[in-house]
Design a protein around this motif. Structure first.
Motif, PDB file in Angstrom:
ATOM      1  N   VAL A  41       0.843  -1.195   0.000  1.00 15.04           N
ATOM      2  CA  VAL A  41       0.000   0.000   0.000  1.00 15.04           C
ATOM      3  C   VAL A  41       0.877   1.243   0.000  1.00 15.04           C
ATOM      4  O   VAL A  41       0.727   2.129  -0.836  1.00 15.04           O
ATOM      5  N   ALA A  42       1.796   1.304   0.952  1.00 16.64           N
ATOM      6  CA  ALA A  42       2.681   2.457   1.065  1.00 16.64           C
ATOM      7  C   ALA A  42       3.896   2.068   1.884  1.00 16.64           C
ATOM      8  O   ALA A  42       3.813   1.208   2.757  1.00 16.64           O
ATOM      9  N   ALA A  43       5.009   2.722   1.590  1.00 12.70           N
ATOM     10  CA  ALA A  43       6.233   2.480   2.333  1.00 12.70           C
ATOM     11  C   ALA A  43       6.985   3.792   2.489  1.00 12.70           C
ATOM     12  O   ALA A  43       6.815   4.719   1.693  1.00 12.70           O
ATOM     13  N   ILE A  44       7.822   3.836   3.520  1.00 10.48           N
ATOM     14  CA  ILE A  44       8.602   5.041   3.785  1.00 10.48           C
ATOM     15  C   ILE A  44       9.977   4.628   4.302  1.00 10.48           C
ATOM     16  O   ILE A  44      10.097   3.749   5.156  1.00 10.48           O
ATOM     17  N   THR A  45      11.011   5.246   3.741  1.00  9.00           N
ATOM     18  CA  THR A  45      12.369   4.923   4.156  1.00  9.00           C
ATOM     19  C   THR A  45      12.745   5.717   5.410  1.00  9.00           C
ATOM     20  O   THR A  45      12.026   6.620   5.838  1.00  9.00           O
ATOM     21  N   SER A  46      13.887   5.387   5.964  1.00 10.44           N
ATOM     22  CA  SER A  46      14.351   6.104   7.150  1.00 10.44           C
ATOM     23  C   SER A  46      14.621   7.569   6.833  1.00 10.44           C
ATOM     24  O   SER A  46      14.550   8.423   7.715  1.00 10.44           O
ATOM     25  N   GLY A  47      14.883   7.850   5.566  1.00 12.27           N
ATOM     26  CA  GLY A  47      15.108   9.224   5.159  1.00 12.27           C
ATOM     27  C   GLY A  47      13.846   9.977   4.782  1.00 12.27           C
ATOM     28  O   GLY A  47      13.907  11.160   4.457  1.00 12.27           O
ATOM     29  N   GLY A  48      12.718   9.271   4.816  1.00 13.95           N
ATOM     30  CA  GLY A  48      11.449   9.939   4.552  1.00 13.95           C
ATOM     31  C   GLY A  48      10.927   9.805   3.128  1.00 13.95           C
ATOM     32  O   GLY A  48       9.884  10.376   2.797  1.00 13.95           O
ATOM     33  N   ARG A  49      11.617   9.059   2.287  1.00 16.06           N
ATOM     34  CA  ARG A  49      11.100   8.855   0.935  1.00 16.06           C
ATOM     35  C   ARG A  49       9.913   7.913   0.982  1.00 16.06           C
ATOM     36  O   ARG A  49       9.947   6.894   1.667  1.00 16.06           O
TER      37      ARG A  49
ATOM     38  N   TYR B 248       3.882   4.815  -2.936  1.00 14.40           N
ATOM     39  CA  TYR B 248       2.477   4.462  -2.789  1.00 14.40           C
ATOM     40  C   TYR B 248       2.001   3.609  -3.952  1.00 14.40           C
ATOM     41  O   TYR B 248       2.443   3.781  -5.087  1.00 14.40           O
ATOM     42  N   ALA B 249       1.071   2.725  -3.661  1.00 15.93           N
ATOM     43  CA  ALA B 249       0.383   2.024  -4.733  1.00 15.93           C
ATOM     44  C   ALA B 249      -0.439   3.042  -5.514  1.00 15.93           C
ATOM     45  O   ALA B 249      -0.964   4.007  -4.938  1.00 15.93           O
ATOM     46  N   ASP B 250      -0.551   2.844  -6.807  1.00 20.08           N
ATOM     47  CA  ASP B 250      -1.295   3.796  -7.636  1.00 20.08           C
ATOM     48  C   ASP B 250      -2.730   3.960  -7.153  1.00 20.08           C
ATOM     49  O   ASP B 250      -3.303   5.048  -7.222  1.00 20.08           O
ATOM     50  N   SER B 251      -3.296   2.891  -6.627  1.00 21.68           N
ATOM     51  CA  SER B 251      -4.700   2.917  -6.230  1.00 21.68           C
ATOM     52  C   SER B 251      -4.976   3.792  -5.007  1.00 21.68           C
ATOM     53  O   SER B 251      -6.131   4.129  -4.739  1.00 21.68           O
ATOM     54  N   VAL B 252      -3.934   4.159  -4.270  1.00 17.22           N
ATOM     55  CA  VAL B 252      -4.153   4.951  -3.057  1.00 17.22           C
ATOM     56  C   VAL B 252      -3.504   6.329  -3.123  1.00 17.22           C
ATOM     57  O   VAL B 252      -3.661   7.132  -2.200  1.00 17.22           O
TER      58      VAL B 252
ATOM     59  N   ARG C 242      -4.889   9.756  -1.694  1.00 22.01           N
ATOM     60  CA  ARG C 242      -5.885   9.476  -0.642  1.00 22.01           C
ATOM     61  C   ARG C 242      -5.227   9.033   0.669  1.00 22.01           C
ATOM     62  O   ARG C 242      -5.733   9.348   1.744  1.00 22.01           O
ATOM     63  N   PHE C 243      -4.137   8.306   0.557  1.00 20.87           N
ATOM     64  CA  PHE C 243      -3.449   7.795   1.745  1.00 20.87           C
ATOM     65  C   PHE C 243      -2.139   8.545   1.956  1.00 20.87           C
ATOM     66  O   PHE C 243      -1.474   8.935   0.996  1.00 20.87           O
ATOM     67  N   THR C 244      -1.752   8.690   3.216  1.00 26.01           N
ATOM     68  CA  THR C 244      -0.484   9.319   3.556  1.00 26.01           C
ATOM     69  C   THR C 244       0.212   8.486   4.623  1.00 26.01           C
ATOM     70  O   THR C 244      -0.373   8.191   5.673  1.00 26.01           O
ATOM     71  N   ILE C 245       1.454   8.134   4.341  1.00 30.62           N
ATOM     72  CA  ILE C 245       2.237   7.368   5.304  1.00 30.62           C
ATOM     73  C   ILE C 245       3.222   8.299   5.994  1.00 30.62           C
ATOM     74  O   ILE C 245       3.754   9.232   5.383  1.00 30.62           O
ATOM     75  N   SER C 246       3.431   8.040   7.286  1.00 33.09           N
ATOM     76  CA  SER C 246       4.394   8.838   8.041  1.00 33.09           C
ATOM     77  C   SER C 246       5.048   7.943   9.086  1.00 33.09           C
ATOM     78  O   SER C 246       4.486   6.909   9.466  1.00 33.09           O
TER      79      SER C 246
END
Length: 123
Positions: A50-58, A61-65, A68-72
């Motif tokens: 669905v979504a992923a975030i690296t330790s550096g903040g990159r 997201y899946a195209d479908s979300v 609409r979705f925000t990862i932190s």
């Protein structure tokens, strides 16, 4: 051992919002966390990112979300959140927290998974 505990799932109407949270605990001192993310698996379908975030903040997201979705994530607290807005019935799935980490002692990469939290979006 590292444990991941998810929270925040539930039932919501289409167009609504939910926020998922995941906290890593246990032998955190023994690993270096690389990416943190959320996957989901709907009945009869394969688990998908669905979504992923690296330790550096990159983020990724899946195209479908997208939009609409925000990862932190909070690196100090070893937590990752997923804010889900404008939810659709097709977002219904079990959502799993994932941590990609490297053992400090052995330099081996390891994946950790939470037990999952159900998200149900009614139409």
């Amino acid at each position: 051992q590292v444990q991941l505990v998810e929270s925040g799932g539930g039932l919501v109407q289409a167009g609504g919002s939910l926020r998922l949270s995941c906290a890593a605990s246990g032998s955190i001192f023994s690993i270096s966390i690389n990416a943190m993310g959320w996957y989901r698996q709907a009945p009869g379908k394969q688990r998908e990112l669905v979504a992923a975030i690296t330790s550096g903040g990159r983020t990724n997201y899946a195209d479908s979300v997208k939009g609409r979705f925000t990862i932190s994530r909070d690196n100090a607290k070893n937590t990752v959140d997923l804010q889900m807005n404008s939810l659709k019935p097709e977002d219904t799935a079990v959502y799993y927290c994932n941590v990609d980490a490297t053992s400090i002692a052995t330099l081996r990469k390891t994946n950790y998974w939470g037990r999952g939290t159900q998200v149900t979006v009614s139409s």
